[in-house]
Design a protein around this motif. Structure first.
Motif, PDB file in Angstrom:
ATOM      1  N   ILE A  45     -12.602  45.404   0.447  1.00 18.35           N
ATOM      2  CA  ILE A  45     -12.488  46.851   0.293  1.00 18.35           C
ATOM      3  C   ILE A  45     -13.134  47.570   1.471  1.00 18.35           C
ATOM      4  N   LEU A  46     -14.221  47.022   2.003  1.00 19.08           N
ATOM      5  CA  LEU A  46     -14.849  47.625   3.182  1.00 19.08           C
ATOM      6  C   LEU A  46     -13.888  47.621   4.366  1.00 19.08           C
ATOM      7  N   LYS A  47     -13.066  46.580   4.482  1.00 17.25           N
ATOM      8  CA  LYS A  47     -12.035  46.541   5.529  1.00 17.25           C
ATOM      9  C   LYS A  47     -10.995  47.633   5.293  1.00 17.25           C
TER      10      LYS A  47
ATOM     11  N   GLU B 145      -0.065  52.144  15.410  1.00 12.57           N
ATOM     12  CA  GLU B 145      -0.613  50.807  15.637  1.00 12.57           C
ATOM     13  C   GLU B 145      -2.016  50.729  15.070  1.00 12.57           C
ATOM     14  N   PHE B 146      -2.294  49.694  14.318  1.00  9.46           N
ATOM     15  CA  PHE B 146      -3.621  49.522  13.723  1.00  9.46           C
ATOM     16  C   PHE B 146      -4.222  48.214  14.158  1.00  9.46           C
TER      17      PHE B 146
ATOM     18  N   LEU C 101      -0.475  52.957   3.669  1.00 11.24           N
ATOM     19  CA  LEU C 101      -0.066  51.648   3.139  1.00 11.24           C
ATOM     20  C   LEU C 101       0.103  50.640   4.270  1.00 11.24           C
ATOM     21  N   ASP C 102       0.762  51.061   5.354  1.00  9.87           N
ATOM     22  CA  ASP C 102       0.953  50.164   6.494  1.00  9.87           C
ATOM     23  C   ASP C 102      -0.388  49.748   7.100  1.00  9.87           C
TER      24      ASP C 102
ATOM     25  N   SER D 245      -2.389  45.846   6.990  1.00 10.62           N
ATOM     26  CA  SER D 245      -2.764  45.084   8.188  1.00 10.62           C
ATOM     27  C   SER D 245      -4.083  44.335   8.013  1.00 10.62           C
ATOM     28  N   VAL D 246      -4.851  44.652   6.961  1.00 13.47           N
ATOM     29  CA  VAL D 246      -6.146  43.984   6.777  1.00 13.47           C
ATOM     30  C   VAL D 246      -6.295  43.250   5.452  1.00 13.47           C
ATOM     31  N   ILE D 247      -5.449  43.560   4.468  1.00 15.12           N
ATOM     32  CA  ILE D 247      -5.482  42.836   3.192  1.00 15.12           C
ATOM     33  C   ILE D 247      -4.052  42.607   2.726  1.00 15.12           C
TER      34      ILE D 247
END
Length: 162
Positions: A92-94, A161-162, A128-129, A133-135
């Protein structure tokens, strides 16, 4: 302990709805909302209904933005949640970090709020995108949430871009 990221829909006049995200801790308490909102350019305060000349801003905050969710928990909430992810606090921190970065990028664009084409749900889709990218988000839930709004509501800036 398991935290959740949920997509919520605040119905608007039975035609559409405001899509937003909420994060709940292991006890089921809301700790964060992620919103796209029309913002008064003079006061920099969000509005519940956008007006001509407003800007579109992304908000990532544990402050109350949508008043009817004040004090809401995962199990006591006026809007049914669509669970996108269940996981540990570290995950969640991500989510929070990438959402804050995405909000900063969106807000730097100084976008106009356009009720039918560039609105809060456009920000939701970009969030959402970013989060994906992290989860790993539940793909079936993401697809069902995407159909809760007209598919053409995307920001005219291409994919961030993320």
């Amino acid at each position: 302990m398991t935290w959740t990221v949920e997509a919520k829909v605040l119905p608007i006049v039975g035609l559409s709805g405001h899509l937003y995200l909420e994060v709940f801790d292991e006890a089921g308490h809301r700790v964060l909302q992620i919103n796209g909102l029309a913002t008064d350019p003079a006061t920099q305060r969000p509005r519940s209904i956008g007006l001509p000349g407003d800007t579109l801003k992304a908000y990532v905050s544990n402050a109350e933005i949508l008043s009817d969710t004040y004090g809401a928990t995962r199990d006591r909430h006026p809007h049914k949640g669509h669970v996108l992810f269940r996981g540990a606090e570290e995950d969640i921190l991500k989510v929070i970090k990438v959402a804050e970065e995405a909000a900063e990028k969106i807000n730097q664009l100084n976008l106009s709020y356009l009720l039918l084409t560039q609105n809060s749900n456009s920000v939701f889709m970009h969030m959402l995108d970013a989060i994906a990218s992290v989860i790993p988000l539940d793909p079936r839930t993401v697809e069902s949430v995407r159909w809760l709004k007209p598919p053409e509501q995307t920001l005219p800036i291409g994919k961030l871009e993320f």
